[in-house]
Design a protein around this motif. Structure first.
Motif, short mmCIF file in Angstrom:
data_model
loop_
_atom_site.label_atom_id
_atom_site.label_comp_id
_atom_site.label_asym_id
_atom_site.label_seq_id
_atom_site.Cartn_x
_atom_site.Cartn_y
_atom_site.Cartn_z
N ALA A 1 -60.90 1.25 -2.05
CA ALA A 1 -59.48 0.88 -1.78
C ALA A 1 -58.79 0.90 -2.73
O ALA A 1 -58.99 0.69 -4.05
N VAL A 2 -57.24 0.96 -2.63
CA VAL A 2 -56.33 1.03 -3.61
C VAL A 2 -55.49 -0.32 -3.42
O VAL A 2 -54.82 -0.24 -2.28
N VAL A 3 -55.38 -1.02 -4.54
CA VAL A 3 -54.81 -2.24 -4.09
C VAL A 3 -53.63 -2.40 -5.18
O VAL A 3 -53.88 -2.25 -6.49
N PHE A 4 -52.40 -2.51 -4.76
CA PHE A 4 -51.43 -2.62 -5.71
C PHE A 4 -51.05 -4.07 -5.85
O PHE A 4 -50.47 -4.73 -5.11
N ASP A 5 -50.97 -4.36 -7.34
CA ASP A 5 -50.22 -5.65 -7.87
C ASP A 5 -49.09 -5.51 -8.14
O ASP A 5 -48.71 -5.83 -9.06
N VAL A 6 -48.16 -4.62 -7.15
CA VAL A 6 -47.00 -4.47 -7.59
C VAL A 6 -46.13 -4.46 -6.39
O VAL A 6 -46.65 -4.20 -5.17
N LEU A 7 -44.88 -5.08 -6.34
CA LEU A 7 -44.18 -5.44 -5.07
C LEU A 7 -43.08 -4.18 -5.17
O LEU A 7 -42.30 -3.81 -5.93
N PHE A 8 -43.21 -3.75 -3.98
CA PHE A 8 -42.22 -2.39 -3.62
C PHE A 8 -40.99 -2.90 -2.70
O PHE A 8 -41.17 -2.62 -1.53
N ALA A 9 -40.27 -3.86 -3.21
CA ALA A 9 -39.58 -4.49 -2.32
C ALA A 9 -37.99 -3.72 -2.30
O ALA A 9 -37.14 -3.77 -1.50
N GLU A 10 -37.87 -2.72 -3.30
CA GLU A 10 -36.55 -2.20 -3.13
C GLU A 10 -36.84 -0.44 -3.07
O GLU A 10 -37.70 0.00 -3.20
N PRO A 11 -35.75 0.23 -2.39
CA PRO A 11 -35.83 1.62 -1.99
C PRO A 11 -35.82 2.25 -3.49
O PRO A 11 -35.48 1.64 -4.64
N ASP A 12 -36.49 3.26 -3.61
CA ASP A 12 -36.64 4.21 -4.79
C ASP A 12 -35.51 4.46 -5.13
O ASP A 12 -34.67 5.29 -4.58
N ARG A 13 -34.89 4.41 -6.45
CA ARG A 13 -33.34 4.77 -6.76
C ARG A 13 -33.31 6.09 -7.27
O ARG A 13 -32.18 6.67 -7.18
N THR A 14 -34.45 6.76 -7.17
CA THR A 14 -34.47 8.10 -7.53
C THR A 14 -34.54 9.09 -6.50
O THR A 14 -34.54 10.37 -6.48
N SER A 15 -34.74 8.47 -5.16
CA SER A 15 -34.61 9.12 -4.07
C SER A 15 -33.38 9.82 -3.50
O SER A 15 -32.51 9.17 -3.84
#
Length: 706
Positions: A93-107
């Motif tokens: 399993a890959v567990v992200f202790d990181v919050l992806f709450a905002e869209p990618d600004r480089t998208s």
């Protein structure tokens, strides 16, 4: 009695202190919590968890990875590549202790917003895939758990998606688990693509140290798993949790094949290891293919970079990345090395405080000081040794140190009460002994107890014995209450005189008083003290009789004897009764001399042993008295002050008659007849005259009775 009353009240005080401590213990205020946490931290510092290789790794967004790839946040395409490489490496399993709450600004979509670009370039950018979409696709193909940040303030948007089933056995544990009102969630498309969604939130204690990791939290009244719980669930490919709880809170969480005992709050106590380099792999190594094997491992993606501010205080001291706390919690579960804080721990600690406090309170109040101190140390040491053994052998968290502080407080209070009781008893004994020994001598004995040798020792002492003539008849003539009142008043005055001259009360027998000098403390001038005491008693007694006579109350004259000699003084009576007195022939002689007064018509008889040390006191000779049962005669004198018509100089007429008596002159009879005619009040002259008329000669008086 004084001591027992104080100890009884002191026992109530100790009980009140103990009950107060128990109430404080049950209320569990912040100082008590801090003390308990400090104990648990110290246990871990003394014996941290031994690191065991477990299928848990941290992919670290460390400073070196940020330097090689770029500052965070990375493009989501870069993160998607990281997920793909971890999936290819065989991660469970890959567990992200990181919050992806905002869209990618480089998208591309984000670049087109708010930017005036040439039409051709804008068309090209619009044709490119969205980075967040690419990341979502990577999530769908992998076992990925994303995190959300639980918060106390409400947020719009509803709760995070639920991707798990929940079976509850027992009452709902919602009232016990950490409660939050809102959550910062990942982007909706990412949340929908992930296999799991867990709360990343820790609940540090008041000192900022992270000691526990939740398995479940309450979010707007609904149970939601934590990042650790979701990592275990997704890694095992299971769809549900099983919660076992009771009225006292959560007891266990079952995830797949794992049965995880928890605190009542549904939290795990984290048993930390020392820093382990093998636990972490830099993210750049995963991206360039140089990472060590990761197959079968739960991969936690987080950061140790200081600028990203995911650093936590550890019980071992120092700061560790937040992702490592999750990693260590997972290691404990997978290696079955959990720290346990059972539900009965609080009860055991409370009983230790209550029962130990009762035991130490009783010891402090009633046991000898040395024994009570030793037993106190043994009890406190045993309690803390038991707690330490529970930690070392069974990984059980018991805080018996904090109750030990309460035990010491109770013992200290009991010891203070005991000390106060001992002091009060000492004062009481001092006051009581002052009724037997002059108060200033008592003070001296208290300061110099080595000078009081109980058990008997030989020394030269002086004695004053008194008795009241006709006391028995007086008692029969008067009401008992009145007679006792007069006697008590009389004795109080006599004893007061004795104490003023620093005499020791040997005994009181009815109306008779025996006083000794030079015991227990030797007095170089004890003969003078005895003589002065006897004369003052005589003056008081004569005045007392006269004063009562004015009230038509008959009270007998006081007869006094003063003598000195070698006796044995000490504590007689063994362990049965304390009787500090003098024994020896001088005591018996003094008693006989006191009785002699009644036979020879005097009020005060003084032996030569006293007379030779008091040449300044005018006296006249009585004679060489051979007391009944004695082979040797005692030279006896009468102080002129104690005569019926006292004089303070010399009694020349008596001395001339006595010289004739002593020399066995025939003229002695005529001299005493003339003296008796001139002095009808002179009892001693009348006695000698009667002897001479009875045919006795000389100044040796042989007494036929005691």
């Amino acid at each position: 009695m004084v001591k027992s009353r104080l100890l009884s009240s002191g026992g109530g005080l100790c009980m009140a202190i103990l009950l107060g401590l128990c109430v404080v213990f049950l209320l569990d205020p912040m100082p008590v919590q801090k003390a308990r946490h400090a104990v648990f931290d110290q246990y871990q510092r003394w014996q941290p968890r031994a690191y065991q290789a477990a299928p848990v790794r941290v992919v670290d967004l460390d400073e070196q990875s940020l330097a090689r790839i770029g500052q965070w946040p990375w493009p989501r395409t870069q993160v998607a590549e990281l997920v793909q490489r971890l999936e290819q490496a065989g991660a469970a399993a890959v567990v992200f202790d990181v919050l992806f709450a905002e869209p990618d600004r480089t998208s591309p979509e984000q670049l087109l917003r708010g930017n005036l670009l040439p039409p051709a370039l804008a068309t090209q950018l619009a044709a490119l895939p969205d980075h967040d979409g690419q990341f979502a696709e990577a999530l769908k193909r992998s076992n990925v758990v994303l995190g959300f940040a639980a918060e106390q303030s409400p947020r719009a948007g509803g709760p995070p998606l639920s991707r798990f089933g929940l079976v509850q056995q027992g009452p709902s544990p919602l009232a016990f688990v950490p409660a939050f009102q809102g959550a910062a969630r990942p982007l909706a498309q990412l949340e929908q693509a992930a296999r799991g969604l867990g709360a990343m939130t820790f609940r540090p204690d008041a000192d900022g140290v992270v000691r526990r990791v939740p398995l479940f939290v309450s979010l707007n009244g609904e149970l939601r798993p934590s990042l650790v719980a979701e990592a275990l669930r997704v890694a095992q490919r299971t769809a549900r949790y099983r919660l076992i709880s009771s009225d006292s809170g959560m007891q266990r969480v079952d995830i797949g094949r794992l049965q995880i005992p928890t605190a009542a709050s549904g939290e795990l106590w984290v048993y930390f290891t020392r820093p382990q380099a093998s636990r972490s792999t830099p993210a750049w190594q995963v991206l360039d293919g140089s990472a060590p094997p990761l197959a079968g491992s739960i991969i936690l993606v987080g950061t140790s970079a200081q600028g990203l501010q995911d650093l936590r205080f550890s019980p071992l001291g120092g700061i560790i990345p937040g992702v490592e706390v999750h990693a260590q919690a997972l290691e404990q579960v997978l290696t079955d090395s959990l720290l346990l804080r059972p539900g009965w721990a609080t009860a055991v600690e409370g009983l230790a405080l209550l029962l130990g406090g009762l035991a130490l309170g009783l010891l402090g109040l009633y046991a000898p000081a040395l024994w009570s101190a030793l037993l106190m140390m043994v009890l406190v040491a045993a309690l803390n040794a038991a707690a330490w053994y529970g930690f070392v052998a069974h990984r059980v968290l018991l805080d018996l140190f904090t109750p030990s502080l309460g035990l010491l407080l109770v013992y200290g209070a009991a010891s203070i009460v005991r000390h106060m009781a001992a002091e009060r008893e000492q004062r009481w004994i001092q006051e009581a002994f002052s009724r037997y020994v002059s108060p200033n001598l008592v003070n001296h004995l208290v300061a110099h107890p080595e000078q009081l040798a109980l058990g008997g020792q030989r020394q030269t002492c002086s004695f004053v014995f008194t008795d009241i003539t006709g006391f028995t008849a007086m008692m029969e003539r008067q009401e008992p209450e009145a007679a006792v009142s007069l006697l008590n008043d009389y004795l109080e005055q006599v004893i007061g005189i004795a104490f003023r001259h620093e005499g020791t009360l040997d005994r009181i027998v009815g109306d008779a008083v025996a006083i000794m000098f030079s015991a227990p403390i030797p007095q170089a001038d004890h003969q003078r003290r005895a003589m002065a005491c006897a004369l003052e008693i005589n003056r008081f007694a004569q005045g007392y009789v006269a004063a009562l006579g004015e009230r038509d109350i008959a009270f007998g004259q006081t007869r006094i004897a003063v003598h000195s000699g070698d006796v044995v003084v000490g504590n007689f009576g063994g362990s049965v009764i304390f009787d500090y007195r003098a024994l020896g022939d001088p005591v018996n002689t003094t008693s006989r001399l006191e009785s002699l007064n009644g036979q020879i018509g005097t009020l005060v008889c003084v032996s030569a042993a006293i007379r030779e040390h008091c040449p300044e006191v005018p006296m006249r000779p009585v004679g060489e008295v051979q007391l009944k049962g004695k082979a040797e005669a005692v030279a006896v004198f009468e102080p002129l002050e104690a005569m019926s018509v006292p004089t303070t100089d010399r009694d020349e007429a008596y001395e001339m008659a006595y010289q004739l008596l002593a020399s066995d002159a025939a003229e002695a009879l005529g001299a005493f007849e003339t003296l008796s005619q001139q002095r009808p009040w002179d009892g001693l002259a009348a006695y000698h005259l009667q002897r001479l008329r009875n045919g006795e000669r000389g100044n040796r008086l042989v007494m036929a009775s005691k």
